[in-house]
Motif scaffolding. Structure first.
Motif, PDB file in Angstrom:
ATOM      1  N   ALA A 156       0.794  -1.267   0.204  1.00 33.87           N
ATOM      2  CA  ALA A 156      -0.052  -0.046   0.141  1.00 33.87           C
ATOM      3  C   ALA A 156       0.870   1.263  -0.163  1.00 33.87           C
ATOM      4  N   PRO A 160       3.797   9.834   3.687  1.00 33.46           N
ATOM      5  CA  PRO A 160       3.301   8.758   2.660  1.00 33.46           C
ATOM      6  C   PRO A 160       4.463   7.924   1.845  1.00 33.46           C
ATOM      7  N   CYS A 178       0.881   4.535   2.095  1.00 32.25           N
ATOM      8  CA  CYS A 178       0.382   4.794   3.237  1.00 32.25           C
ATOM      9  C   CYS A 178       1.307   5.652   4.196  1.00 32.25           C
ATOM     10  N   THR A 234     -10.993   6.368   4.250  1.00 32.04           N
ATOM     11  CA  THR A 234      -9.509   5.635   4.552  1.00 32.04           C
ATOM     12  C   THR A 234      -9.672   4.404   5.440  1.00 32.04           C
ATOM     13  N   VAL A 248      -1.582   2.993  10.808  1.00 29.48           N
ATOM     14  CA  VAL A 248      -1.284   3.098   9.236  1.00 29.48           C
ATOM     15  C   VAL A 248      -2.498   3.476   8.601  1.00 29.48           C
ATOM     16  N   ARG A 249      -2.364   4.628   7.729  1.00 29.81           N
ATOM     17  CA  ARG A 249      -3.474   5.229   7.220  1.00 29.81           C
ATOM     18  C   ARG A 249      -3.277   4.778   5.890  1.00 29.81           C
ATOM     19  N   VAL A 250      -4.036   4.024   5.181  1.00 34.82           N
ATOM     20  CA  VAL A 250      -3.861   3.311   3.821  1.00 34.82           C
ATOM     21  C   VAL A 250      -4.455   4.177   2.714  1.00 34.82           C
ATOM     22  N   HIS A 251      -3.704   5.120   2.024  1.00 37.33           N
ATOM     23  CA  HIS A 251      -4.182   5.993   0.966  1.00 37.33           C
ATOM     24  C   HIS A 251      -4.803   5.112  -0.062  1.00 37.33           C
TER      25      HIS A 251
END
Length: 287
Positions: free
Chosen positions: A32, A48, A34, A97, A113-116
């Motif tokens: 990903a 990112p 992220c 998200t 973890v923020r998955v863009h």
């Protein structure tokens, strides 16, 4: 063994698959774009980028960048990993998200973890009961040296294995082909300055006549005769020219120079070298 893969899952599909994997005790990997936040003993943020995310059934969570063998962020086993969809109002329209959160309570810390953008997700229902068995251990080095002393030096004879002194156990007490005593210290990892200091201490015991009373070579008749003539085996040991030999898979130039400057020697056994699991890492200052 079951393997399931999703290509470019949207946030809802990613979270649904992640929850199912966590519930069923499967290994989850996500490729990903992220960003990562850590909060615990310290705090940190990783902007990112493209990463490999790994979540294991025991709560282990790893964030890998494209290069390097170590994760850039991680959570050890014993905690939990969860997934959710986060909604936020962007300038033009609401955004959704996928968020993966690893946390534990002792100590209290979390990796979020923020998955863009998710490129791929894999669920792996893995089973593995094997135990890692390492070869080339220090014990095997000792066995090899005891059976093949000529690998260190032609004509070398092992007199005693693990001889006790006031500074600890000497790995090998030996004699060269001229009968000169040799103190041999063996290390499984690359030789460091700490190892040099240890060998130096052991050799000093014999140079000052402070070695064990058996220090003249155990069952060596010539040594016993010398000790008898002086009346004091410790004194005889102190009068002998003692060699010190550090044995390891490798050594830095700095360590080899320190050994040479003190009249000590290095012998490399490269066949026991390793760059994989099991070798204890030394500090940069050790070299």
């Amino acid at each position: 063994m079951v393997v399931e893969q999703l290509d470019a899952p949207d946030p809802d599909a990613l979270v649904e698959a992640a929850k199912a994997a966590f519930r069923d005790g499967a290994v989850l990997t996500v490729q990903a774009h992220c960003e990562v936040e850590y909060d615990g003993r310290t705090s940190g943020y990783l902007g990112p980028g493209d990463r490999l995310l790994v979540a294991k059934p025991d709560g282990t969570f790893l964030v890998h960048q494209p290069t390097g063998n170590e994760p850039v962020n991680w959570m050890p086993g014993g905690g939990t990993v969860s997934a959710r969809v986060s909604e936020a109002d962007a300038a033009d329209e609401p955004s959704r998200t996928a968020v993966l959160l690893a946390r534990r309570t002792t100590p209290n810390e979390r990796v979020e973890v923020r998955v863009h953008e998710a490129h791929s997700l894999t669920r792996f229902d893995a089973t593995d009961g094997a135990t890692y068995e390492e070869s080339g251990t220090e014990a095997e080095m000792h066995e090899y040296i005891e059976s093949n002393p000529d690998a260190l030096e032609e004509g070398l004879r092992i007199v005693e294995h693990e001889r006790e002194t006031k500074y600890g156990f000497i790995d090998f007490f030996a004699r060269d082909e001229d009968g000169t005593p040799v103190v041999v210290e063996v290390k499984r990892i690359q030789a460091t300055l700490n190892h040099f200091d240890q060998l130096k201490r052991y050799v000093s015991l014999y140079e000052m006549g402070e070695g064990p009373t058996a220090s003249l070579g155990g069952d060596d008749p010539a040594s016993k005769e010398t000790a008898s003539a002086s009346g004091d085996p410790r004194e005889a040991a102190g009068n002998e020219d003692v060699r010190g030999m550090l044995v390891a898979p490798s050594a830095s130039e700095r360590v080899e120079r320190a050994l040479r400057d003190d009249g000590l020697e290095f012998v490399g056994l490269s066949e026991f070298d390793t760059d994989a699991k099991g070798a204890t890492e030394a500090k940069l200052t050790d070299f």
